[in-house]
Structures are given as structure tokens and as C-alpha cells.
Scaffold this active site. Structure first.
Site, PDB file in Angstrom:
ATOM      1  N   SER A 136       1.543  30.781  23.189  1.00 54.65           N
ATOM      2  CA  SER A 136       1.236  30.474  23.841  1.00 54.65           C
ATOM      3  C   SER A 136       1.385  30.154  25.445  1.00 54.65           C
ATOM      4  O   SER A 136       3.277  30.024  25.668  1.00 54.65           O
ATOM      5  CB  SER A 136       0.310  28.763  23.310  1.00 54.65           C
ATOM      6  N   TYR A 161       1.695  20.619  20.208  1.00 54.25           N
ATOM      7  CA  TYR A 161       0.823  21.904  20.645  1.00 54.25           C
ATOM      8  C   TYR A 161       1.996  23.133  21.106  1.00 54.25           C
ATOM      9  O   TYR A 161       2.383  23.822  20.405  1.00 54.25           O
ATOM     10  CB  TYR A 161      -0.399  21.526  21.440  1.00 54.25           C
TER      11      TYR A 161
END
Length: 348
Positions: A136, A161
Site C-alpha cells: 500500500s 495498517y
């Protein structure tokens, strides 16, 4: 060829499965997804319905990649040549309130995938030819240098995350080095499009506008995002899947990790206020909202939220050099396609 795609009911995973099934007629896709209720399950069912039309060429298993026994059985039965791990608990803000989900799926689940890839070579079997996995843009954290390059240090994550995604890259590197597993990590930048995730801004804003609610625009509108259309993401993934990092030994006779990481982004960050304006225009064009909708009264400029960053901006030079590809779909065209899908999906 058998290809295993985890997160097959997800936004990117399902779009990838559709593309493979439509174009690679000799390929069987094994999809796994736990179909959790992090967001509207009806969208996941709609995606799976599209895939079900391919009959026996799409095998779906409802399950969790954190279930090691299940993953081991899948590898033993189907012996996938390519593994695409897109199953993950997504979302920056959700990781602040629900950290357990990220540890289970993004760390334990990915570990299970790596172990299964490792043991696919047992007894001199040919095993997995290429592991492709989702990272990501969040790994860049509070990086001040733009555009973000895969050569940049990414040691300052600002959300759990992001921590789990950076951990995936480190784990994959270690397994590539130890067991010669060709692996490629993909740092996705703000993916959007039809049948996307309702927790993403463009989708959430649309829902709120339709209900007459007020949207919050963070950092007082001073945010830039490298919005990347889903078809561009899938095109990049398809090209990367077909070209695994080369296995070779170093001067010491030991394997050099067959390991790569790429950004897949639009290489053109858009201001959040401009994005909201274009979204509004396209929602009106698709007759989702009336032509006289008062957007100004349904917007509130607010401070930055914990875990967010002011800008995302992908340096896609390595992607262009190695694969001759650069995402190119304009924000307006992408939001137009989303708005048209939204109209049809929710018309009932």
C-alpha cells in the site's frame, strides 16, 4: 495453469479474477475470501456473481487465510503456479479502532501464504512460480519527499495498517532470500472505480450526498491523492504476474532474493476539493443527484485525522521501465464510470 487469488470477493481481487477468466481461457482461478461484513456484503456477492458465470473455471472457497490448515489444503489440492495475495483488512482509520483484524489477516494470514509457497517446493516439486501481493502507499507514512519512490526509506508508518503492509514486504523479502520464492509487492495508490469499497472517500461521499448528509473534507481540503482507476491497477497486476523476478545466485553461491516492489499509481495527484467537484458533476450527469443539488451546504472542512497523510504521489518510473506501462485513466472518466455503475446498482 492454476492461479490462486486471495480476497477474490474484494474490489481489486474480483476485478483481477474477471480479467484473467476473460482472457486466459486455459486458466482456472481458485478464489478464497471470508466475505466479512467490514462493508456491504451485497457488493461482494455482486462481484462473486459476475465470477460465477465462468462455471468450473472459477473455484470459490469461503474461508479465512488465517486458517493455516485451509491454506495448506488448498495448495495441496490445486498446486497453484501463481499466487496473488489480495486478502487483507484494509483501511487506515479502521485500524485505529479494530487492530485485531489487521494482525489476523495481514500478518498471520500472509505468513500462512508464505509458508504454503515455501512448502510448494517440497520433494523437488516445481511449486509456485510467482507470488504477487498487495502492499500500500500507506507504507510511505509521513515521507516528505514526493513523488514517493520505492527507493525511499519507509520507516515512519503512521497507522497500524501501514505497519502490517510494510511487514508484508519484509516477510516476503526474507522468504524470497531463504527459499528462493519469486515475489513482487505492489504499493497501490487510492484505488477507485465501479463496485469499489464503500469506505473509500468517493463512495462514502456519494452515499452521504444522496442522504442529504454533510461530508467532511479533511485537512481543510489541503489534501492531494493519487487516485488510480481499477482497470489501470488490474492491467499493471496482469503484466507483473507474467514476469516473475529472476532467480539467480550471488558471488557467494547463495540465492539473490528474487524480490521486487512497485508503485502502481496515477502519477498525478489531485486536490481533494477538485475531486469533490468532479464527483458532484458526474453524479449529476448520471442522474444520481438532481442538477440543482447544493454541494456547498453539504461540505465541512475539518482538520486532518490521525493516521492520514496530506499527499500521496507515486513515482511509477520502474513500472514504466520494466513493463512499459503507466496508469492513464483520467479522474473524470473514472468517476463517470463509477457514477454510472452506482446508478444501476442502487436503482432498486
Amino acid at each position: 495453469m492454476n492461479i490462486l487469488v486471495t480476497g477474490a470477493a474484494g474490489f481489486i481481487g474480483s476485478a483481477l479474477c474477471l480479467r484473467i477468466l476473460a482472457e486466459q481461457l486455459e486458466t482456472t482461478v481458485i478464489g478464497i475470501d471470508n466475505v466479512n461484513d467490514y462493508y456491504d456484503v451485497n457488493i461482494k456477492k455482486w462481484r462473486l456473481g459476475k465470477l460465477a458465470k465462468y462455471g468450473t473455471r472459477f473455484v470459490f472457497i469461503k474461508g479465512n487465510i488465517a486458517d493455516k490448515g485451509l491454506i495448506d489444503r488448498l495448495f495441496a489440492e490445486y498446486k497453484p503456479e501463481i499466487v496473488v495475495n489480495f486478502a487483507a483488512q484494509a483501511g487506515v482509520r479502521y485500524s485505529i479502532s479494530n487492530p485485531d483484524a489487521y494482525i489476523e489477516s495481514n500478518l498471520i494470514g500472509f505468513y500462512n501464504i508464505l509458508e504454503a509457497c515455501r512448502h510448494s517446493y517440497d520433494n523437488d516439486a516445481e511449486g509456485v512460480k510467482h507470488l504477487v501481493y498487495a502492499s500500500s502507499s500507506s507504507v510511505y507514512g509521513s515521507n516528505k519527499k514526493v513523488p514517493y519512490s520505492t527507493d525511499d526509506k519507509v520507516d515512519n508508518p503512521v497507522s497500524l495498517y501501514a505497519v502490517t503492509k510494510k511487514s508484508n514486504e519484509l516477510m516476503a523479502h526474507a522468504y524470497s532470500k531463504l527459499y528462493n520464492i519469486p515475489s513482487t509487492g505492489l504499493r497501490f495508490f487510492t484505488v477507485y472505480g465501479p463496485a469499489g469499497r464503500p469506505d473509500m472517500a468517493y463512495f462514502g461521499f456519494t452515499n452521504k450526498f444522496l442522504k442529504g448528509e454533510t461530508i467532511k473534507i479533511f485537512n481543510y481540503g489541503n489534501c492531494m491523492r493519487d487516485f488510480t482507476y481499477i482497470d489501470d491497477i488490474v492491467e499493471g497486476v496482469i503484466r507483473i504476474m507474467a514476469k516473475a523476478p529472476e532467480r539467480k545466485n550471488g558471488e557467494d553461491g547463495l540465492p539473490i532474493p528474487p524480490y521486487k516492489v512497485y508503485n502502481i499509481g496515477n502519477n498525478k495527484p489531485e486536490n481533494l476539493l477538485d475531486f469533490v467537484q468532479i464527483l458532484g458533476e458526474e453524479l449529476i450527469r448520471a442522474n444520481v443527484l438532481p442538477a440543482d443539488y447544493d454541494f456547498e451546504s453539504h461540505q465541512e472542512l475539518v482538520p486532518m485525522q490521525p493516521g492520514d497523510v496530506p499527499v500521496t504521489y507515486a513515482d511509477t518510473t520502474p513500472l514504466e521501465q520494466d513493463f512499459g506501462f503507466k496508469p492513464s485513466t483520467s479522474l473524470r472518466l473514472g468517476l463517470r464510470k463509477f457514477s454510472e455503475w452506482y446508478k444501476v446498482f442502487y436503482k432498486k
